[in-house]
Design an enzyme around this catalytic site. Structure first.
Site, PDB file in Angstrom:
ATOM      1  N   TYR A   1     -18.859   4.223  -1.165  1.00 62.62           N
ATOM      2  CA  TYR A   1     -17.416   4.082  -1.453  1.00 62.62           C
ATOM      3  C   TYR A   1     -17.049   4.893  -2.705  1.00 62.62           C
ATOM      4  CZ  TYR A   1     -12.989   1.588  -2.370  1.00 62.62           C
ATOM      5  OH  TYR A   1     -11.668   1.250  -2.588  1.00 62.62           O
TER       6      TYR A   1
ATOM      7  N   LYS B   1     -14.917   8.203  -2.393  1.00 60.90           N
ATOM      8  CA  LYS B   1     -13.564   8.335  -2.961  1.00 60.90           C
ATOM      9  C   LYS B   1     -13.505   9.497  -3.946  1.00 60.90           C
ATOM     10  CE  LYS B   1     -11.172   4.869  -1.138  1.00 60.90           C
ATOM     11  NZ  LYS B   1      -9.838   4.994  -0.542  1.00 60.90           N
TER      12      LYS B   1
HETATM   13  N1  LIG Z   1      -7.174  -3.640  -2.711  1.00 63.30           N
HETATM   14  C1  LIG Z   1      -7.621  -3.085  -3.810  1.00 63.30           C
HETATM   15  O1  LIG Z   1      -7.819  -3.764  -4.821  1.00 63.30           O
HETATM   16  C2  LIG Z   1      -7.877  -1.590  -3.857  1.00 63.30           C
HETATM   17  C3  LIG Z   1      -8.337  -1.036  -5.060  1.00 63.30           C
HETATM   18  C4  LIG Z   1      -8.585   0.318  -5.114  1.00 63.30           C
HETATM   19  C5  LIG Z   1      -8.344   1.124  -4.028  1.00 63.30           C
HETATM   20  N2  LIG Z   1      -7.894   0.573  -2.880  1.00 63.30           N
HETATM   21  C6  LIG Z   1      -7.699   1.466  -1.726  1.00 63.30           C
HETATM   22  O2  LIG Z   1      -6.477   1.194  -1.083  1.00 63.30           O
HETATM   23  C7  LIG Z   1      -6.626   1.374   0.330  1.00 63.30           C
HETATM   24  C8  LIG Z   1      -6.189   0.118   1.061  1.00 63.30           C
HETATM   25  O3  LIG Z   1      -6.991  -0.966   0.614  1.00 63.30           O
HETATM   26  P1  LIG Z   1      -6.785  -2.450   1.121  1.00 63.30           P
HETATM   27  O4  LIG Z   1      -7.125  -3.350   0.022  1.00 63.30           O
HETATM   28  O5  LIG Z   1      -5.469  -2.556   1.778  1.00 63.30           O
HETATM   29  O6  LIG Z   1      -7.960  -2.551   2.176  1.00 63.30           O
HETATM   30  P2  LIG Z   1      -7.950  -3.015   3.705  1.00 63.30           P
HETATM   31  O7  LIG Z   1      -9.376  -3.049   4.131  1.00 63.30           O
HETATM   32  O8  LIG Z   1      -7.120  -4.224   3.868  1.00 63.30           O
HETATM   33  O9  LIG Z   1      -7.184  -1.810   4.402  1.00 63.30           O
HETATM   34  C9  LIG Z   1      -7.826  -0.646   4.834  1.00 63.30           C
HETATM   35  C10 LIG Z   1      -7.242  -0.309   6.194  1.00 63.30           C
HETATM   36  O10 LIG Z   1      -7.850   0.927   6.639  1.00 63.30           O
HETATM   37  C11 LIG Z   1      -8.242   0.752   8.004  1.00 63.30           C
HETATM   38  N3  LIG Z   1      -9.353   1.669   8.236  1.00 63.30           N
HETATM   39  C12 LIG Z   1     -10.591   1.630   7.701  1.00 63.30           C
HETATM   40  N4  LIG Z   1     -11.329   2.666   8.147  1.00 63.30           N
HETATM   41  C13 LIG Z   1     -10.518   3.386   8.979  1.00 63.30           C
HETATM   42  C14 LIG Z   1     -10.694   4.564   9.753  1.00 63.30           C
HETATM   43  N5  LIG Z   1     -11.867   5.218   9.767  1.00 63.30           N
HETATM   44  N6  LIG Z   1      -9.647   5.020  10.506  1.00 63.30           N
HETATM   45  C15 LIG Z   1      -8.461   4.350  10.518  1.00 63.30           C
HETATM   46  N7  LIG Z   1      -8.240   3.225   9.797  1.00 63.30           N
HETATM   47  C16 LIG Z   1      -9.259   2.755   9.038  1.00 63.30           C
HETATM   48  C17 LIG Z   1      -8.631  -0.709   8.126  1.00 63.30           C
HETATM   49  O11 LIG Z   1      -8.626  -1.185   9.433  1.00 63.30           O
HETATM   50  C18 LIG Z   1      -7.570  -1.371   7.248  1.00 63.30           C
HETATM   51  O12 LIG Z   1      -6.411  -1.667   7.980  1.00 63.30           O
HETATM   52  C19 LIG Z   1      -8.092   1.734   0.582  1.00 63.30           C
HETATM   53  O13 LIG Z   1      -8.202   3.133   0.714  1.00 63.30           O
HETATM   54  C20 LIG Z   1      -8.779   1.278  -0.677  1.00 63.30           C
HETATM   55  O14 LIG Z   1      -9.915   2.048  -0.951  1.00 63.30           O
HETATM   56  C21 LIG Z   1      -7.660  -0.771  -2.765  1.00 63.30           C
END
Ligand SMILES: NC(=O)c1ccc[n+]([C@@H]2O[C@H](COP(=O)([O-])OP(=O)(O)OC[C@H]3O[C@@H](n4cnc5c(N)ncnc54)[C@H](O)[C@@H]3O)[C@@H](O)[C@H]2O)c1
Length: 355
Positions: A158, A162
């Site tokens: 991850y 990223k």
């Molecule tokens: N939630 C946090 O605290 C946080 C912090 C830093 C970064 N992020 C980033 O924000 C984004 C959203 O995070 P989140 O918390 O909503 O996570 P989440 O897991 O709820 O959402 C990720 C979404 O991406 C979809 N997904 C995963 N792999 C995929 C693929 N290969 N093709 C199509 N869809 C795919 C999943 O089904 C899901 O709906 C992510 O990129 C994550 O890295 C989140």
């Protein structure tokens, strides 16, 4: 020059593609962009996302859901103005389940999106993460800090994925002139987090509501700073609509730092739970401190978080309480969300003149 005069104007409603739009953050972004009159295409492979998160939107005339994996090339007809790249599992439990798949999502998925952006002349925002700083030796973390990531550890799929995605964004920008924005998102919480994904806030709330012991890894003195999802979603949109010269990386997170044990105690208070605290060993490479420096976001976007931890926690607890009771919490707006949505709507008038 004011922010307002530098914002581009659209001749029609912008069409926005959100990958990962059925996930936690993505579904809130879908809600918000639709409310502001955009056409929204939500693309998701439902790995960690759920149709339940977007069910209320499925009949909206400006909303379209496409089940697709970003690791495969993305072909879409029509114009696309903006692409939010959120597709990637975000919790260690999920991204470590298929680490090679996670790396491919970050690298191949980003290339596929950037190629689509080139074809459509779209602007792309990449949801990067505070994990690019690894276990930081600098505190708080400014964007200029290059990080302390273990490239061969279990979190590397991850963290390094990223980082590679950020590299691709800037290489497409330099090579092809693609308009890019890189948001480094810090811990975000709120309604629609997954119940079972091992993230601190959802874990604690669900354990407290079920009367199970609250599991704290390490001594509980490690810190995190938690940003409520509405604040984050507002920040993402402000960054997306910032002038083309603003590429980021831009930290988006709440600098209010709290210990993990303090969070657990707040959750106990607001749920009225009698759960005990249970301390377990800290997982490998788990960062000990995490706090964003948000000077860039304040200066360039006029953004800072508004929702207090106490309010956000209560809204999130209300969501999980309904979910555990078997109701449909995605349809139920919370007090905190209603208030911040209204504020955000006023604010977004500045950045989306098409409304
Ligand atoms: N939630 C946090 O605290 C946080 C912090 C830093 C970064 N992020 C980033 O924000 C984004 C959203 O995070 P989140 O918390 O909503 O996570 P989440 O897991 O709820 O959402 C990720 C979404 O991406 C979809 N997904 C995963 N792999 C995929 C693929 N290969 N093709 C199509 N869809 C795919 C999943 O089904 C899901 O709906 C992510 O990129 C994550 O890295 C989140």
């Amino acid at each position: 020059m004011t922010l307002q005069t530098r914002i581009p104007t659209f001749r029609r409603s912008p069409t926005v593609l959100i990958t990962g739009g059925a996930g936690f953050i993505g579904s809130h972004l879908c809600d918000s962009l639709l409310q502001r009159g955009n056409r929204v295409i939500c693309l998701d492979n439902l790995f960690t996302g759920s149709v339940d998160n977007i069910r209320p939107l499925l009949n909206h005339p400006n909303f379209r859901f496409i089940e697709h994996d970003v690791r495969e090339p993305i072909e879409l007809g029509g114009e696309i103005d903006r692409i939010y790249s959120l597709a990637c599992p975000a919790s260690p439990r999920h991204y470590q389940k298929d680490p090679i798949g996670t790396m491919k999502t970050c690298v191949l998925g980003t290339i596929n999106l950037l190629e689509l952006a080139r074809l459509k002349g779209a602007r792309v925002l990449q949801a990067s993460t505070s994990e690019v700083y690894g276990d930081p030796e600098v505190h708080p973390q400014p964007e200029s800090y290059l990080g302390n990531v273990n490239p061969i550890g279990p979190r590397a799929c991850y963290d390094e994925g990223k980082r590679a995605a950020e590299t691709l964004m800037f290489d497409y920008h330099r090579t092809h002139g693609t308009e890019i924005k890189v948001a480094r998102i810090f811990n975000t919480y709120g309604p629609r987090m997954l119940e079972n994904d091992g993230r601190v806030v959802s874990n604690f709330i669900v354990q407290a509501l079920r009367g199970e012991p609250i599991t704290i890894y390490g001594g509980g003195t490690q810190t995190r700073s938690f940003c409520f999802v509405d604040d984050l979603v507002r920040g993402l949109q402000l960054l997306m609509e910032s002038p083309p010269s603003v590429t980021g990386p831009c930290n988006l997170g709440n600098p209010h730092e709290v210990t993990i044990e303090a969070i657990a105690r707040k959750v106990l208070t607001y749920t009225g739970s009698a759960s005990a605290l249970r301390f377990e060993a800290l997982p490998k490479d788990d960062p000990k401190r995490r706090k964003p420096g948000i000077d860039t976001a304040v200066r360039l976007l006029g953004w800072r978080p508004r929702v207090a931890l106490n309010d956000g926690l209560q809204a999130t607890i209300a969501y999980f309480a309904l979910q555990i009771a078997g109701e449909t919490p995605s349809l139920v707006p919370t007090i905190a969300r209603r208030r911040t949505d209204r504020t955000a709507r006023n604010q977004m008038k500045v950045v989306d003149p098409s409304l």
